[in-house]
Design a protein around this motif. Structure first.
Motif, mmCIF file in Angstrom:
data_model
loop_
_atom_site.group_PDB
_atom_site.id
_atom_site.type_symbol
_atom_site.label_atom_id
_atom_site.label_comp_id
_atom_site.label_asym_id
_atom_site.label_seq_id
_atom_site.Cartn_x
_atom_site.Cartn_y
_atom_site.Cartn_z
ATOM 1 N N CYS A 153 -67.641 56.006 -34.920
ATOM 2 C CA CYS A 153 -67.418 57.421 -34.609
ATOM 3 C C CYS A 153 -68.657 58.072 -33.992
ATOM 4 O O CYS A 153 -69.064 59.170 -34.399
ATOM 5 C CB CYS A 153 -67.011 58.177 -35.878
ATOM 6 N N ASP A 154 -69.260 57.420 -33.032
ATOM 7 C CA ASP A 154 -70.493 57.977 -32.466
ATOM 8 C C ASP A 154 -70.239 59.183 -31.561
ATOM 9 O O ASP A 154 -71.163 59.884 -31.176
ATOM 10 C CB ASP A 154 -71.264 56.906 -31.695
ATOM 11 N N GLU A 155 -68.959 59.478 -31.200
ATOM 12 C CA GLU A 155 -68.662 60.622 -30.353
ATOM 13 C C GLU A 155 -67.939 61.730 -31.117
ATOM 14 O O GLU A 155 -67.437 62.679 -30.509
ATOM 15 C CB GLU A 155 -67.795 60.185 -29.162
ATOM 16 N N ALA A 156 -67.861 61.615 -32.406
ATOM 17 C CA ALA A 156 -67.086 62.584 -33.205
ATOM 18 C C ALA A 156 -67.878 63.857 -33.418
ATOM 19 O O ALA A 156 -69.099 63.845 -33.543
ATOM 20 C CB ALA A 156 -66.709 61.968 -34.547
ATOM 21 N N ARG A 157 -67.132 64.984 -33.452
ATOM 22 C CA ARG A 157 -67.720 66.279 -33.718
ATOM 23 C C ARG A 157 -66.996 66.938 -34.898
ATOM 24 O O ARG A 157 -65.844 66.610 -35.208
ATOM 25 C CB ARG A 157 -67.612 67.201 -32.492
ATOM 26 N N SER A 158 -67.654 67.912 -35.475
ATOM 27 C CA SER A 158 -67.022 68.697 -36.546
ATOM 28 C C SER A 158 -66.087 69.727 -35.920
ATOM 29 O O SER A 158 -66.141 69.957 -34.709
ATOM 30 C CB SER A 158 -68.098 69.399 -37.379
ATOM 31 N N PRO A 159 -65.202 70.368 -36.721
ATOM 32 C CA PRO A 159 -64.326 71.418 -36.153
ATOM 33 C C PRO A 159 -65.113 72.513 -35.453
ATOM 34 O O PRO A 159 -64.610 73.145 -34.528
ATOM 35 C CB PRO A 159 -63.566 71.922 -37.378
ATOM 36 N N ALA A 160 -66.371 72.737 -35.857
ATOM 37 C CA ALA A 160 -67.189 73.778 -35.221
ATOM 38 C C ALA A 160 -67.893 73.271 -33.964
ATOM 39 O O ALA A 160 -68.634 74.018 -33.328
ATOM 40 C CB ALA A 160 -68.220 74.309 -36.200
ATOM 41 N N GLY A 161 -67.682 72.003 -33.598
ATOM 42 C CA GLY A 161 -68.294 71.438 -32.398
ATOM 43 C C GLY A 161 -69.643 70.782 -32.625
ATOM 44 O O GLY A 161 -70.308 70.357 -31.683
ATOM 45 N N ARG A 162 -70.068 70.624 -33.867
ATOM 46 C CA ARG A 162 -71.366 70.013 -34.164
ATOM 47 C C ARG A 162 -71.234 68.494 -34.166
ATOM 48 O O ARG A 162 -70.270 67.952 -34.693
ATOM 49 C CB ARG A 162 -71.864 70.508 -35.522
ATOM 50 N N TRP A 163 -72.227 67.850 -33.533
ATOM 51 C CA TRP A 163 -72.236 66.381 -33.527
ATOM 52 C C TRP A 163 -72.492 65.876 -34.944
ATOM 53 O O TRP A 163 -73.418 66.323 -35.626
ATOM 54 C CB TRP A 163 -73.323 65.850 -32.598
ATOM 55 N N LEU A 164 -71.671 64.884 -35.388
ATOM 56 C CA LEU A 164 -71.786 64.362 -36.741
ATOM 57 C C LEU A 164 -72.638 63.094 -36.831
ATOM 58 O O LEU A 164 -73.268 62.834 -37.850
ATOM 59 C CB LEU A 164 -70.378 64.076 -37.306
ATOM 60 N N TRP A 165 -72.618 62.310 -35.769
ATOM 61 C CA TRP A 165 -73.279 60.999 -35.855
ATOM 62 C C TRP A 165 -74.770 61.113 -36.181
ATOM 63 O O TRP A 165 -75.250 60.418 -37.087
ATOM 64 C CB TRP A 165 -73.074 60.240 -34.533
ATOM 65 N N PRO A 166 -75.576 61.940 -35.501
ATOM 66 C CA PRO A 166 -77.005 61.974 -35.840
ATOM 67 C C PRO A 166 -77.271 62.467 -37.249
ATOM 68 O O PRO A 166 -78.240 62.039 -37.890
ATOM 69 C CB PRO A 166 -77.591 62.918 -34.788
ATOM 70 N N VAL A 167 -76.387 63.358 -37.754
ATOM 71 C CA VAL A 167 -76.607 63.863 -39.110
ATOM 72 C C VAL A 167 -76.481 62.738 -40.125
ATOM 73 O O VAL A 167 -77.339 62.532 -40.987
ATOM 74 C CB VAL A 167 -75.615 65.002 -39.416
ATOM 75 N N LEU A 168 -75.370 61.954 -40.020
ATOM 76 C CA LEU A 168 -75.153 60.869 -40.976
ATOM 77 C C LEU A 168 -76.170 59.743 -40.779
ATOM 78 O O LEU A 168 -76.609 59.114 -41.748
ATOM 79 C CB LEU A 168 -73.732 60.334 -40.840
ATOM 80 N N ALA A 169 -76.554 59.458 -39.504
ATOM 81 C CA ALA A 169 -77.520 58.380 -39.258
ATOM 82 C C ALA A 169 -78.876 58.722 -39.847
ATOM 83 O O ALA A 169 -79.526 57.878 -40.498
ATOM 84 C CB ALA A 169 -77.634 58.130 -37.759
ATOM 85 N N LEU A 170 -79.330 59.952 -39.687
ATOM 86 C CA LEU A 170 -80.624 60.336 -40.239
ATOM 87 C C LEU A 170 -80.578 60.399 -41.759
ATOM 88 O O LEU A 170 -81.561 60.064 -42.442
ATOM 89 C CB LEU A 170 -81.055 61.690 -39.649
ATOM 90 N N ASP A 171 -79.409 60.814 -42.347
ATOM 91 C CA ASP A 171 -79.262 60.780 -43.800
ATOM 92 C C ASP A 171 -79.361 59.352 -44.327
ATOM 93 O O ASP A 171 -79.968 59.100 -45.379
ATOM 94 C CB ASP A 171 -77.928 61.399 -44.213
ATOM 95 N N ALA A 172 -78.740 58.403 -43.588
ATOM 96 C CA ALA A 172 -78.796 56.995 -44.008
ATOM 97 C C ALA A 172 -80.230 56.478 -43.989
ATOM 98 O O ALA A 172 -80.663 55.741 -44.887
ATOM 99 C CB ALA A 172 -77.900 56.150 -43.098
ATOM 100 N N LEU A 173 -80.991 56.855 -42.970
ATOM 101 C CA LEU A 173 -82.384 56.416 -42.918
ATOM 102 C C LEU A 173 -83.194 57.045 -44.037
ATOM 103 O O LEU A 173 -84.084 56.398 -44.623
ATOM 104 C CB LEU A 173 -82.986 56.772 -41.562
ATOM 105 N N HIS A 174 -82.918 58.319 -44.369
ATOM 106 C CA HIS A 174 -83.602 58.953 -45.498
ATOM 107 C C HIS A 174 -83.302 58.217 -46.799
ATOM 108 O O HIS A 174 -84.184 58.068 -47.662
ATOM 109 C CB HIS A 174 -83.165 60.418 -45.616
ATOM 110 N N ALA A 175 -82.059 57.748 -46.923
ATOM 111 C CA ALA A 175 -81.656 57.075 -48.160
ATOM 112 C C ALA A 175 -82.054 55.609 -48.179
ATOM 113 O O ALA A 175 -81.795 54.917 -49.156
ATOM 114 C CB ALA A 175 -80.144 57.211 -48.346
ATOM 115 N N GLY A 176 -82.661 55.140 -47.128
ATOM 116 C CA GLY A 176 -83.079 53.748 -47.081
ATOM 117 C C GLY A 176 -81.979 52.773 -46.773
ATOM 118 O O GLY A 176 -82.097 51.584 -47.083
#
Length: 625
Positions: A153-176
């Motif tokens: 889902c690298d092209e998915a957006r939220s209903p408000a139009g916000r890109w989701l992929w970088p948010v989850l990817a950076l969270d995953a890196l924070h969590a190791g």
């Protein structure tokens, strides 16, 4: 007092300094000329850039005025007042080649340029479910859902139009969770999608990037987030900032147009009946595209760069004249408060290369001039030294000849006065007459030697040669020497009676007499002398040998020159005219032969006069000197 060697070194130093001063002056003047030439070339380039800047400014002004006139004449009920697509076509037809059509809604939102079409996202329900699971309470489900979402889902957006992929990817890196996302993947996604991020998204993502990424991926991500935004977004931001909006609210000019210069934009707008505003805008992208094309009004040797943003334009200073930028000329043409065109040479190093070539040429010419000056100085120095040496030798020669003449003349005068005054007993007369004859012969020999030398130096002493036995002429000369010096031991003779050559007997006797007299002067205690006549290599050799102090190697060739004598203490202590050995060489050359000496200090000397055999006699060619 300086020694002769020190005196020569001093003279050489003075001459070298005198020769170097003009060469140094020429080099300094040449360097100044090259510097002036380089400055002139830079000024010429700067003038060319100023001319190109003026030409570009006129082209921009003319095209802008033409487009503004066309925009003012645009029918109010024409295509520009219809659908945005039709308005875009109508505005594109009248916009300058360096501008883009713009259409603003009544609320100042941007209709043209259009919003970029968003890429299609995967099925909303699948990505939405994965996103919810990635944020759920169960850790294992959360990790698996996050990994699946990032993979699909690298092209998915939220209903408000916000890109989701970088948010989850950076969270995953924070969590190791390195298996779910890696730093290179995040950097690559941002390089591909940063242009579509809104300004708040950019700021938030930049904070997360600094915390989650490191090394090269972090630098790549930072560069992607710092890249310029699309022109439409920049225009929207400028409208929100209020500067352009205030311009649009101002009363239009006589043509009904509102010209504006705000931020990194410049252009003109016209109000339409439905409340919209249509026109054209000059921005960095449209200007750069035109300057890269073939229609730009600039020569090929001028490079044009577009500067956008307050920092870049402020550094340039917006000076519409050529200035120095990093050592190279440059000209700046302001378009808007934060938009300018910088003109610079297409090849900035051309002037410096030309100056470097000139410097190398000057160095070569200067080196050649210095070498020539030093060579001429050395030649002049050698000539002057030779002239001074010749003058000194002639002075010594006159003194030596005067001494040689004064001694026999004084003896003759003294003996004559004794006879004239009758102060001698009759039994002493015979001895006095004998002394008078001896001194008279000595005087005559000296005069004859001087006359012979003078004739040879003038080229008038032609040898009257005829085939003769060389030993007979040599024996006669030895007899004369022994009669003149009865106190000396008899000369050892090794004379080959069969040795024949075409000779002038008188000149041969003069040469042998000079060789024996030379041995008597410099080696009086080395008698008996040895004289040999032998057949040698196609000719006849006459050798006179003594066992005196010998001759240094450096003096062997010089002593045959006129007035020259060996440069040692013994030679300076012995009086002489310095023409005896020169006469020997003249006799040898007059007979087609040569004269040479073989000697070592402390082992005596052997002077050899070589004469070729008569013509037609077989034999080897003799040596030369």
């Amino acid at each position: 007092m300086l020694s002769p060697r020190a005196s020569r070194l001093r003279d050489w130093a003075l001459f070298a300094a005198a020769a170097s001063v003009p060469a140094i002056c020429v080099g300094v003047l040449g360097l100044r000329a090259l510097a002036n030439e380089a400055d002139g070339a830079r000024r010429e380039v700067a003038l060319g850039l100023s001319t190109a800047s003026a030409r570009l400014s006129r082209a921009l002004e003319q095209e802008t005025d033409r487009a503004a006139a066309a925009l003012a004449a645009l029918p109010m009920d024409g295509p520009a007042n219809g659908h945005p697509d039709a308005a875009a076509a109508a505005l594109a037809a009248i916009a300058p080649p360096f501008a883009a059509p713009v259409l603003l809604a009544p609320d100042r939102s941007v209709l043209l340029p259009p919003q970029a079409t968003l890429p299609a996202a995967p099925a909303p329900e699948e990505c939405t479910a994965l996103a919810r699971a990635a944020a759920g309470p169960d850790a294992e489900d959360r990790i698996g859902a996050r990994r699946d979402f990032l993979a699909r889902c690298d092209e998915a957006r939220s209903p408000a139009g916000r890109w989701l992929w970088p948010v989850l990817a950076l969270d995953a890196l924070h969590a190791g969770e390195e298996r779910a996302a890696d730093q290179d993947a995040v950097a690559a996604w941002l390089e591909a999608h940063a242009a579509g991020l809104s300004e708040p998204e950019r700021k938030a993502t930049a904070i997360e990037v600094d915390a989650a990424l490191s090394g090269e991926p972090r630098e790549r991500a930072r560069a992607a987030l710092a890249a310029p935004r699309p022109e439409r977004d920049a225009l929207v931001a400028e409208l929100r900032r209020g500067g352009l909006d205030a311009t649009l609210r101002a009363p239009p000019d006589a043509r009904g147009l509102a010209s504006f210069r705000a931020g990194a934009f410049s252009g003109a707008l016209r109000s339409l009946p439905d409340g919209r505003s249509a026109g054209f805008v000059i921005h960095a992208g449209s200007l750069a595209g035109w300057l890269r094309g073939d229609a730009r009004p600039l020569p090929p040797d001028v490079r044009a760069d577009v500067l956008a943003g307050a920092t870049a334009v402020g550094a340039a200073g917006l000076a519409p004249v050529a200035t120095e930028l990093g050592g190279a000329p440059a000209a700046f043409l302001p378009i808007a408060p934060e938009l300018a065109v910088r003109l610079s040479p297409a090849d900035p190093a051309a002037v410096e290369r030309h100056a470097a070539v000139g410097k190398r040429l000057l160095v070569g010419v200067g080196a050649a001039a210095a070498a020539l000056a030093l060579g001429l100085a050395a030649l002049l120095f050698a000539r002057m030294r030779a002239a001074r040496r010749s003058s000194e030798l002639r002075t010594d020669f006159v003194a030596a000849v005067s001494h040689e003449l004064r001694t026999p003349i004084a003896s003759v005068r003294m003996l004559s006065e004794l006879l004239e005054e009758g102060r001698l007993a009759p039994e002493e007369h015979g001895e006095v007459f004998e002394a008078l004859g001896r001194e008279s012969r000595r005087l005559g020999e000296t005069v004859e030697r001087l006359l012979g030398f003078s004739r040879m130096m003038a080229g008038r002493a032609a040898a009257e040669r005829s085939p003769s036995r060389v030993a007979e002429a040599v024996a006669a000369s030895i007899d004369t020497f022994e009669e003149r010096n009865p106190e000396m031991p008899r000369v050892v003779r090794e004379l080959d009676p069969a040795a024949e050559a075409s000779i002038d007997a008188g000149q041969i006797q003069l040469a042998v007499d000079n060789l024996l007299a030379n041995a008597l002067k410099y080696a009086p205690l080395a008698a008996p002398y040895r004289v040999r006549v032998t057949r040698e290599r196609g000719g006849v050799a006459i050798a006179v040998e003594d066992r005196g102090p010998g001759i240094a190697r450096r003096d062997k060739r010089r002593i045959f020159e006129p007035f020259e004598r060996a440069d040692d203490r013994l030679s300076r202590a012995v009086s002489g005219s310095g023409i005896g050995l020169s006469l020997v060489r003249h006799v040898a050359r007059a007979h087609g032969g040569s004269a040479r000496v073989e000697s070592e200090p402390g082992r005596g000397a052997v002077f050899t006069l070589w004469i070729p055999r008569p013509p037609g006699t077989a034999g080897l060619k003799g040596p030369t000197s």
